[in-house]
Design a protein around this motif. Structure first.
Motif, PDB file in Angstrom:
ATOM      1  N   ALA A  66      16.305 -72.531  33.102  1.00  0.00           N
ATOM      2  CA  ALA A  66      15.367 -73.324  32.104  1.00  0.00           C
ATOM      3  C   ALA A  66      14.387 -74.115  32.878  1.00  0.00           C
ATOM      4  O   ALA A  66      14.166 -73.925  31.851  1.00  0.00           O
ATOM      5  N   VAL A  67      14.065 -73.412  33.954  1.00  0.00           N
ATOM      6  CA  VAL A  67      12.888 -73.579  34.460  1.00  0.00           C
ATOM      7  C   VAL A  67      11.861 -72.944  33.576  1.00  0.00           C
ATOM      8  O   VAL A  67      10.486 -73.729  33.393  1.00  0.00           O
ATOM      9  N   PRO A  68      11.562 -71.867  33.726  1.00  0.00           N
ATOM     10  CA  PRO A  68      10.618 -70.684  32.813  1.00  0.00           C
ATOM     11  C   PRO A  68      10.207 -71.817  31.338  1.00  0.00           C
ATOM     12  O   PRO A  68       9.586 -71.369  30.564  1.00  0.00           O
ATOM     13  N   LEU A  69      11.513 -71.692  31.008  1.00  0.00           N
ATOM     14  CA  LEU A  69      11.318 -72.941  29.262  1.00  0.00           C
ATOM     15  C   LEU A  69      11.020 -73.525  29.178  1.00  0.00           C
ATOM     16  O   LEU A  69      10.458 -74.370  28.215  1.00  0.00           O
ATOM     17  N   VAL A  70      11.049 -74.651  30.469  1.00  0.00           N
ATOM     18  CA  VAL A  70      10.397 -76.415  30.261  1.00  0.00           C
ATOM     19  C   VAL A  70       8.933 -76.123  30.607  1.00  0.00           C
ATOM     20  O   VAL A  70       7.956 -76.819  29.919  1.00  0.00           O
ATOM     21  N   ILE A  71       8.906 -74.719  31.785  1.00  0.00           N
ATOM     22  CA  ILE A  71       7.290 -74.493  31.837  1.00  0.00           C
ATOM     23  C   ILE A  71       6.447 -74.001  30.653  1.00  0.00           C
ATOM     24  O   ILE A  71       5.379 -74.880  30.725  1.00  0.00           O
TER      25      ILE A  71
END
Length: 206
Positions: free
Chosen positions: A82-87
């Motif tokens: 999730a984190v790379p998508l959010v960034i």
């Protein structure tokens, strides 16, 4: 302010949602099971979806000014997916402020300089998989161009906010043993309007 809140069905996410609602913020919530959301969220814009799905993140983040993530390691790879998508979604839309809930395991060790707590003798946990996933998420956030803060609680029992706690940049406060969900949420929520801990992890404990 308009927020995207991830992890709103969790214990800390619930409390942050209540605080945002009380202050009249507009909140977009992305949840796999919206039925688990607490009462009082009917005024929020709720999206049924998954934080590990690019299209779901992109839909829910539109028009937001900041992102708050209380996503936890669920035994899988939610954080690292999730984190790379959010960034990426934030950078594409010039959204700068990111606030996340981490774990005390990714704070700096006092006993073993150069290591994180979960890597050192400070940690009493035999299993480190969850901390390693939080570590990977931290590294991705740190390398981004965002204005980020990662709030890192230690043992996290349920409990109301007291307003009486200690915080320290990049370290767990000395002899810190626990912190309630209520105080963690209250402190994290306050960081949305503060620059005190920009671009840093912050330990919180009683």
């Amino acid at each position: 302010m308009k927020l995207l809140l991830l992890g709103a069905t969790g214990r800390v996410g619930n409390e942050i949602a209540r605080l945002a609602a009380k202050d009249g913020h507009q909140v977009n919530v992305l949840a796999r099971t919206p039925e688990k959301l607490p009462s009082g969220m009917n005024a929020f814009q709720v999206y049924r979806g998954d934080a590990t799905v690019k299209e779901d993140i992109e839909q829910a983040i539109e028009g937001c000014d900041a992102v708050v993530s209380t996503l936890s390691s669920d035994g899988g790879t939610v954080l690292t997916e999730a984190v790379p998508l959010v960034i990426k979604a934030m950078q594409d839309r010039c959204i700068k402020r990111l606030l996340t809930i981490g774990t005390a395991g990714i704070l700096n060790s006092r006993t073993d300089p150069g290591l994180l707590r979960y890597q050192s003798s400070e940690s009493k946990r035999k299993l480190t998989r969850a901390a390693r996933e939080h570590h990977d998420a931290y590294l991705a956030i740190k390398e981004s161009s965002l204005d980020w803060t990662i709030v890192c609680p230690t043992y996290l029992p349920d409990g109301p906010p007291t307003g009486r706690y200690r915080t320290e940049k990049d370290f767990l406060p000395l002899e810190g043993k626990q912190i309630s969900t209520g105080d963690t949420a209250q402190f994290a929520y306050k960081q949305l309007s503060s620059e005190e801990f920009l671009h840093s992890r912050v330990g919180i404990a009683y």
